[in-house]
Design a protein around this motif. Sequence first.
Motif, PDB file in Angstrom:
ATOM      1  N   LEU A  57       0.822  -1.207   0.000  1.00  0.00           N
ATOM      2  CA  LEU A  57       0.000   0.000   0.000  1.00  0.00           C
ATOM      3  C   LEU A  57       0.857   1.260   0.000  1.00  0.00           C
ATOM      4  CD1 LEU A  57      -2.830  -1.144   2.420  1.00  0.00           C
ATOM      5  CD2 LEU A  57      -3.068  -0.662  -0.033  1.00  0.00           C
ATOM      6  N   ARG A  58       1.958   1.254   0.753  1.00  0.00           N
ATOM      7  CA  ARG A  58       2.874   2.405   0.739  1.00  0.00           C
ATOM      8  C   ARG A  58       3.478   2.605  -0.646  1.00  0.00           C
ATOM      9  NH1 ARG A  58       4.215   0.985   6.018  1.00  0.00           N
ATOM     10  NH2 ARG A  58       5.910  -0.377   5.348  1.00  0.00           N
ATOM     11  N   ALA A  59       3.876   1.494  -1.288  1.00  0.00           N
ATOM     12  CA  ALA A  59       4.460   1.586  -2.627  1.00  0.00           C
ATOM     13  C   ALA A  59       3.429   2.113  -3.626  1.00  0.00           C
ATOM     14  CB  ALA A  59       4.994   0.223  -3.070  1.00  0.00           C
ATOM     15  N   LEU A  60       2.196   1.639  -3.530  1.00  0.00           N
ATOM     16  CA  LEU A  60       1.150   2.107  -4.440  1.00  0.00           C
ATOM     17  C   LEU A  60       0.808   3.574  -4.175  1.00  0.00           C
ATOM     18  CD1 LEU A  60      -1.151  -1.039  -4.473  1.00  0.00           C
ATOM     19  CD2 LEU A  60       0.282  -0.185  -6.342  1.00  0.00           C
ATOM     20  N   GLU A  61       0.872   3.968  -2.920  1.00  0.00           N
ATOM     21  CA  GLU A  61       0.648   5.375  -2.580  1.00  0.00           C
ATOM     22  C   GLU A  61       1.778   6.229  -3.149  1.00  0.00           C
ATOM     23  OE1 GLU A  61      -0.537   8.013   1.368  1.00  0.00           O
ATOM     24  OE2 GLU A  61       0.273   6.003   1.646  1.00  0.00           O
ATOM     25  N   HIS A  62       3.002   5.748  -3.036  1.00  0.00           N
ATOM     26  CA  HIS A  62       4.172   6.458  -3.569  1.00  0.00           C
ATOM     27  C   HIS A  62       4.072   6.617  -5.092  1.00  0.00           C
ATOM     28  CE1 HIS A  62       8.310   7.775  -3.967  1.00  0.00           C
ATOM     29  NE2 HIS A  62       8.459   6.862  -4.908  1.00  0.00           N
ATOM     30  N   GLU A  63       3.527   5.608  -5.764  1.00  0.00           N
ATOM     31  CA  GLU A  63       3.369   5.643  -7.228  1.00  0.00           C
ATOM     32  C   GLU A  63       2.165   6.473  -7.665  1.00  0.00           C
ATOM     33  OE1 GLU A  63       5.226   4.533  -9.678  1.00  0.00           O
ATOM     34  OE2 GLU A  63       6.718   3.513  -8.437  1.00  0.00           O
ATOM     35  N   GLY A  64       1.345   6.907  -6.723  1.00  0.00           N
ATOM     36  CA  GLY A  64       0.163   7.688  -7.063  1.00  0.00           C
ATOM     37  C   GLY A  64      -1.006   6.840  -7.529  1.00  0.00           C
ATOM     38  N   ILE A  65      -0.972   5.540  -7.205  1.00  0.00           N
ATOM     39  CA  ILE A  65      -2.028   4.601  -7.606  1.00  0.00           C
ATOM     40  C   ILE A  65      -3.147   4.588  -6.563  1.00  0.00           C
ATOM     41  CG2 ILE A  65      -2.524   2.160  -8.121  1.00  0.00           C
ATOM     42  CD1 ILE A  65      -0.619   3.479 -10.151  1.00  0.00           C
ATOM     43  N   VAL A  66      -2.768   4.764  -5.305  1.00  0.00           N
ATOM     44  CA  VAL A  66      -3.687   4.678  -4.168  1.00  0.00           C
ATOM     45  C   VAL A  66      -3.527   5.926  -3.317  1.00  0.00           C
ATOM     46  CG1 VAL A  66      -4.074   3.407  -2.005  1.00  0.00           C
ATOM     47  CG2 VAL A  66      -3.685   2.161  -4.110  1.00  0.00           C
ATOM     48  N   VAL A  67      -4.623   6.357  -2.740  1.00  0.00           N
ATOM     49  CA  VAL A  67      -4.569   7.439  -1.767  1.00  0.00           C
ATOM     50  C   VAL A  67      -5.058   6.890  -0.431  1.00  0.00           C
ATOM     51  CG1 VAL A  67      -6.874   8.344  -2.317  1.00  0.00           C
ATOM     52  CG2 VAL A  67      -5.173   9.841  -1.319  1.00  0.00           C
ATOM     53  N   ARG A  68      -4.400   7.312   0.631  1.00  0.00           N
ATOM     54  CA  ARG A  68      -4.730   6.889   2.002  1.00  0.00           C
ATOM     55  C   ARG A  68      -5.470   8.031   2.667  1.00  0.00           C
ATOM     56  NH1 ARG A  68      -2.405   7.345   7.219  1.00  0.00           N
ATOM     57  NH2 ARG A  68      -2.430   5.388   8.391  1.00  0.00           N
ATOM     58  N   GLN A  69      -6.653   7.742   3.183  1.00  0.00           N
ATOM     59  CA  GLN A  69      -7.464   8.756   3.845  1.00  0.00           C
ATOM     60  C   GLN A  69      -7.651   8.375   5.304  1.00  0.00           C
ATOM     61  OE1 GLN A  69      -8.818  11.655   2.448  1.00  0.00           O
ATOM     62  NE2 GLN A  69      -9.329  12.106   4.559  1.00  0.00           N
TER      63      GLN A  69
END
Length: 113
Positions: A57-69
């Motif tokens: 999830l951190r990697a996907l957030e770093h890639e701009g694929i996922v946002v954490r709310q």
Amino acid sequence: MNPVHDVTTCSVAATAEIIGAKWTALLVHDLSEGPRRFSELEHSCAGISPRTLAERLRALEHEGIVVRQSYPESPPRVEYELTEKGAALLPIIDAMRGFGHSWLHDQAGRHIS
């Protein structure tokens, strides 16, 4: 044709670097249905460790694929959802689903759903 498939110069290699990481396609698939909490993602990806899920999830957030709310509640609530960039991966996921329906079978010879 590129003689070397380098992630810095080949768009297929760069996309494969993201989508090819273990669990990524399943996480994108799960998030295509809407925001999910960590525990929901952990449950749907049977076999993934909490540490691995957090790293993905951190990697996907770093890639701009996922946002954490994060929500300021008690107890705190955190949800993950696809960004516009993440949603752009959904045709790849749909193509994987189509391939699976057409070409893959379970041990009893039935098509995998």
